[in-house]
Design a protein around this motif. Structure first.
Motif, PDB file in Angstrom:
ATOM      1  N   ALA A 286       0.853  -1.195   0.000  1.00  0.00           N
ATOM      2  CA  ALA A 286       0.000   0.000   0.000  1.00  0.00           C
ATOM      3  C   ALA A 286       0.883   1.238   0.000  1.00  0.00           C
ATOM      4  CB  ALA A 286      -0.907  -0.003   1.221  1.00  0.00           C
ATOM      5  N   VAL A 287       0.579   2.214  -0.872  1.00  0.00           N
ATOM      6  CA  VAL A 287       1.360   3.454  -0.917  1.00  0.00           C
ATOM      7  C   VAL A 287       0.416   4.662  -0.814  1.00  0.00           C
ATOM      8  CG1 VAL A 287       3.117   2.371  -2.394  1.00  0.00           C
ATOM      9  CG2 VAL A 287       1.329   3.752  -3.439  1.00  0.00           C
ATOM     10  N   GLY A 288       0.857   5.660  -0.073  1.00  0.00           N
ATOM     11  CA  GLY A 288       0.057   6.876   0.054  1.00  0.00           C
ATOM     12  C   GLY A 288       0.919   8.019   0.551  1.00  0.00           C
TER      13      GLY A 288
ATOM     14  N   GLY B 199      -6.485   6.203  -5.359  1.00  0.00           N
ATOM     15  CA  GLY B 199      -6.612   5.025  -6.206  1.00  0.00           C
ATOM     16  C   GLY B 199      -5.727   5.111  -7.442  1.00  0.00           C
ATOM     17  N   GLU B 200      -6.223   4.595  -8.544  1.00  0.00           N
ATOM     18  CA  GLU B 200      -5.410   4.555  -9.765  1.00  0.00           C
ATOM     19  C   GLU B 200      -5.009   5.953 -10.228  1.00  0.00           C
ATOM     20  OE1 GLU B 200      -3.986   1.961 -11.233  1.00  0.00           O
ATOM     21  OE2 GLU B 200      -4.805   0.794  -9.570  1.00  0.00           O
ATOM     22  N   ARG B 201      -5.850   6.950  -9.932  1.00  0.00           N
ATOM     23  CA  ARG B 201      -5.521   8.318 -10.337  1.00  0.00           C
ATOM     24  C   ARG B 201      -4.284   8.838  -9.603  1.00  0.00           C
ATOM     25  NH1 ARG B 201      -6.852  13.648 -10.077  1.00  0.00           N
ATOM     26  NH2 ARG B 201      -7.963  13.502  -8.114  1.00  0.00           N
ATOM     27  N   LEU B 202      -4.044   8.286  -8.407  1.00  0.00           N
ATOM     28  CA  LEU B 202      -2.817   8.650  -7.686  1.00  0.00           C
ATOM     29  C   LEU B 202      -1.608   8.323  -8.565  1.00  0.00           C
ATOM     30  CD1 LEU B 202      -1.908   7.641  -4.016  1.00  0.00           C
ATOM     31  CD2 LEU B 202      -0.239   7.634  -5.849  1.00  0.00           C
ATOM     32  N   LEU B 203      -1.589   7.116  -9.112  1.00  0.00           N
ATOM     33  CA  LEU B 203      -0.421   6.679  -9.885  1.00  0.00           C
ATOM     34  C   LEU B 203      -0.216   7.536 -11.126  1.00  0.00           C
ATOM     35  CD1 LEU B 203      -0.814   2.811  -9.532  1.00  0.00           C
ATOM     36  CD2 LEU B 203       0.655   4.352  -8.218  1.00  0.00           C
ATOM     37  N   SER B 204      -1.291   7.889 -11.817  1.00  0.00           N
ATOM     38  CA  SER B 204      -1.126   8.712 -13.014  1.00  0.00           C
ATOM     39  C   SER B 204      -0.772  10.155 -12.627  1.00  0.00           C
ATOM     40  CB  SER B 204      -2.387   8.673 -13.884  1.00  0.00           C
ATOM     41  OG  SER B 204      -3.510   9.104 -13.154  1.00  0.00           O
TER      42      SER B 204
ATOM     43  N   LEU C 227      -3.313   4.343  -2.209  1.00  0.00           N
ATOM     44  CA  LEU C 227      -4.304   4.846  -1.240  1.00  0.00           C
ATOM     45  C   LEU C 227      -4.670   6.270  -1.673  1.00  0.00           C
ATOM     46  CD1 LEU C 227      -2.411   3.625   1.961  1.00  0.00           C
ATOM     47  CD2 LEU C 227      -4.151   2.383   0.668  1.00  0.00           C
ATOM     48  N   VAL C 228      -4.355   7.242  -0.823  1.00  0.00           N
ATOM     49  CA  VAL C 228      -4.592   8.646  -1.167  1.00  0.00           C
ATOM     50  C   VAL C 228      -3.268   9.381  -1.034  1.00  0.00           C
ATOM     51  CG1 VAL C 228      -5.244   9.327   1.185  1.00  0.00           C
ATOM     52  CG2 VAL C 228      -6.089  10.660  -0.734  1.00  0.00           C
ATOM     53  N   TRP C 229      -3.034  10.389  -1.885  1.00  0.00           N
ATOM     54  CA  TRP C 229      -1.856  11.266  -1.772  1.00  0.00           C
ATOM     55  C   TRP C 229      -2.359  12.697  -1.844  1.00  0.00           C
ATOM     56  CZ3 TRP C 229       0.456  15.373  -4.048  1.00  0.00           C
ATOM     57  CH2 TRP C 229       1.759  15.674  -3.646  1.00  0.00           C
ATOM     58  N   SER C 230      -1.801  13.539  -0.978  1.00  0.00           N
ATOM     59  CA  SER C 230      -2.293  14.908  -0.917  1.00  0.00           C
ATOM     60  C   SER C 230      -1.243  15.813  -0.305  1.00  0.00           C
ATOM     61  CB  SER C 230      -3.561  14.924  -0.064  1.00  0.00           C
ATOM     62  OG  SER C 230      -3.989  16.232   0.129  1.00  0.00           O
ATOM     63  N   SER C 231      -1.171  17.046  -0.787  1.00  0.00           N
ATOM     64  CA  SER C 231      -0.282  18.035  -0.163  1.00  0.00           C
ATOM     65  C   SER C 231      -0.913  19.408  -0.312  1.00  0.00           C
ATOM     66  CB  SER C 231       1.097  18.039  -0.832  1.00  0.00           C
ATOM     67  OG  SER C 231       1.074  18.829  -2.010  1.00  0.00           O
TER      68      SER C 231
END
Ligand SMILES: [Zn+2]
Length: 496
Positions: free
Chosen positions: A5-7, A38-43, A69-73
């Motif tokens: 899992a990555v986030g 989700g997949e949009r994180l990777l793109s 997972l989710v990525w945000s800044s």
């Protein structure tokens, strides 16, 4: 092949800054992607120079199954609002729960997140992640060099790794290192002994730059020495983020290895090396008027620009990007061949767009977001307009898909005032080129950044002067009123 899992959740919190980070600040893109899941994180993160990209690329090369997972800044600012923190952490934990079972977790965190409802954003996040995955699933984390590392972060993560450069040109590499640590845990089933140390002083933001000593020597000599210690498996050094009024504020180091006695010995030596350098963290800081005079003098004898770093309004450190001290000094000196900005002033940018290229215009620029500041009346010609969308080209932001909102360049008798609609530190030459400015052809560049600009601007600069125009990214941490700092920590290195 493992299931990983990555986030990520990044915020650098300047508790002395005027504006808190709300959820929408994390949702929207700036120089980095907006909240993605989700997949949009990777793109979204693909090809962008951030830690999670380095980690994901590494896991892909190893053939692992990646569960995004989710990525945000959000741009650095005052505290992360409770609603923003709980919503984003809630998403991350819900995604992680749905993804279980996983073999490992990698998280891209900053390490200096302070929330409105508690001091240690990352420690609390890692506590919740650990509670969800249990004690046996390895968790590896990459952190910013400005992390204020806490006991909780060290306890709940199996490994913390930290950038080794400021300007941060090794974010991807750091993510990849954290990924490799995770692979070791997953393949061996073992964990490392940990030693965590903090010295009793703060490193003011400008003096943690790894292009200059003493930080340069610490990362080039003391850190490799710790890494080469007997039984050491990993080691990391943070300069800390000094504009955080929390107990854990300041530099720290973590050493991992085979035995507790081994990591303790290496960490003690490493702490000694750091502590010995305390008095050397310092340099000249200029006042705006004297800096403009000096820059004009230096530029007259050179074909290269002089860079004035308006460090106290660095949006990368919690500045609003709209303080007016540098602009006032440049206008007063009638400085020609200079560019100042980028200002975060959506209202002025929109007015310039309505007026159109070539129009004479009067704007009230900046000065709207900090108590004690006020807008500057700027009368000039709209020279160039932009939609704020461009791709970064420098060592730190190369490949970044900037979304700065409406942008404009106003010419005031040879002084170019660059305006955007969001706060973002001027760390990449593309930000000026978007407005038709070729930075190397200017005499003076008055940008809003503390240190990161050096990666892209120092190679073209005759000189760099750090300037303390009024703003919330305080150079002089010794003058700040801390309420929560640990007793005995010196706010300015080398003082009582
Ligand atoms: Zn940083």
């Amino acid at each position: 092949m493992a299931r990983i899992a990555v986030g990520g959740f990044q915020h650098e919190t300047n508790t002395f800054a005027p504006i808190k980070a709300s959820f929408d600040k994390f949702e929207r893109p700036d120089a980095w992607p907006g909240l993605c899941q989700g997949e949009r994180l990777l793109s979204s993160v693909d090809g962008v120079h951030i830690p999670i990209t380095g980690a994901v690329d590494h896991f892909r090369l190893s053939g692992h199954d990646i569960v995004p997972l989710v990525w945000s800044s959000a741009t650095p600012s005052a505290h992360v609002q409770e609603d923003a923190y709980e919503r984003i952490v809630g998403m991350m934990l819900a995604d992680l729960k749905a993804a279980l079972p996983v073999d490992g977790v990698y998280l891209d965190l900053h390490g200096a997140m302070v929330c409105a409802h508690f001091e240690d954003g990352e420690g609390e996040l890692l506590r919740r992640v650990r509670a969800l995955v249990g004690p046996d699933i390895p968790v590896s984390v990459s952190l910013d060099l400005h992390a204020n590392v806490t006991e909780e972060m060290v306890r709940y993560a199996d490994a913390l790794d930290i950038y080794r450069t400021y300007p941060h040109i090794d974010m991807g590499e750091t993510g990849a290192r954290a990924a490799r640590h995770l692979e070791i845990f997953m393949s061996t089933g073992g964990r490392w002994a940990k030693a965590f140390r903090r010295p009793d002083f703060l490193v003011p933001l400008n003096f943690g730059c790894t292009d200059i000593d003493p930080a340069k020597g610490l990362y080039e000599k003391a850190l490799p020495r710790a890494l080469a210690g007997g039984g050491t498996t990993a080691a990391a050094l943070a300069m800390g983020f000094p504009l955080s009024d929390i107990a854990a504020v300041g530099p720290s180091l973590v050493v991992y290895g085979d035995s507790q006695s081994g990591v303790d010995a290496v960490a003690n030596d490493f702490l000694d090396a750091l502590t010995k350098e305390e008095a050397r963290f310092g340099d000249r800081i200029w006042q705006p008027d004297e800096a403009v005079a000096e820059a004009t003098r230096l530029a007259a004898g050179s074909s290269r620009p002089v860079v004035l770093a308006d460090t106290q309004d660095n949006p990368g450190g919690g500045g609003t990007g709209d303080t007016t001290g540098m602009l006032r000094a440049l206008l007063a000196a009638k400085t020609e061949g200079a560019v100042v900005g980028l200002f975060n002033d959506a209202d002025s940018a929109e007015k310039a767009h309505r007026a159109g290229v070539g129009a004479q215009i009067t704007l009230q620029v900046g000065g709207k977001l900090n108590p004690g500041d006020s807008p500057v009346t700027v009368e000039g010609r709209v020279e160039k307009l932009g939609d704020g969308r461009f791709v970064g080209t420098g060592p730190m932001w190369g490949g970044a898909n900037y979304e700065m909102g409406l942008c404009a360049l106003i010419d005031v008798d040879g002084l170019k005032v660059a305006i955007a609609s969001k706060p973002e530190q001027t760390g990449d030459q593309s930000m000026y080129r978007h407005l038709g400015i070729e930075p190397s052809e200017m005499k003076v560049i008055a940008l809003k950044s503390s240190v990161h600009f050096r990666a892209d601007f120092a190679p073209i600069a005759e000189a760099v002067l750090t300037v303390a125009a009024p703003g919330p990214v305080y150079v002089d941490t010794g003058a700040l009123d801390f309420d929560h700092i640990r007793p005995g920590v010196r706010q300015w290195p080398g003082t009582d």
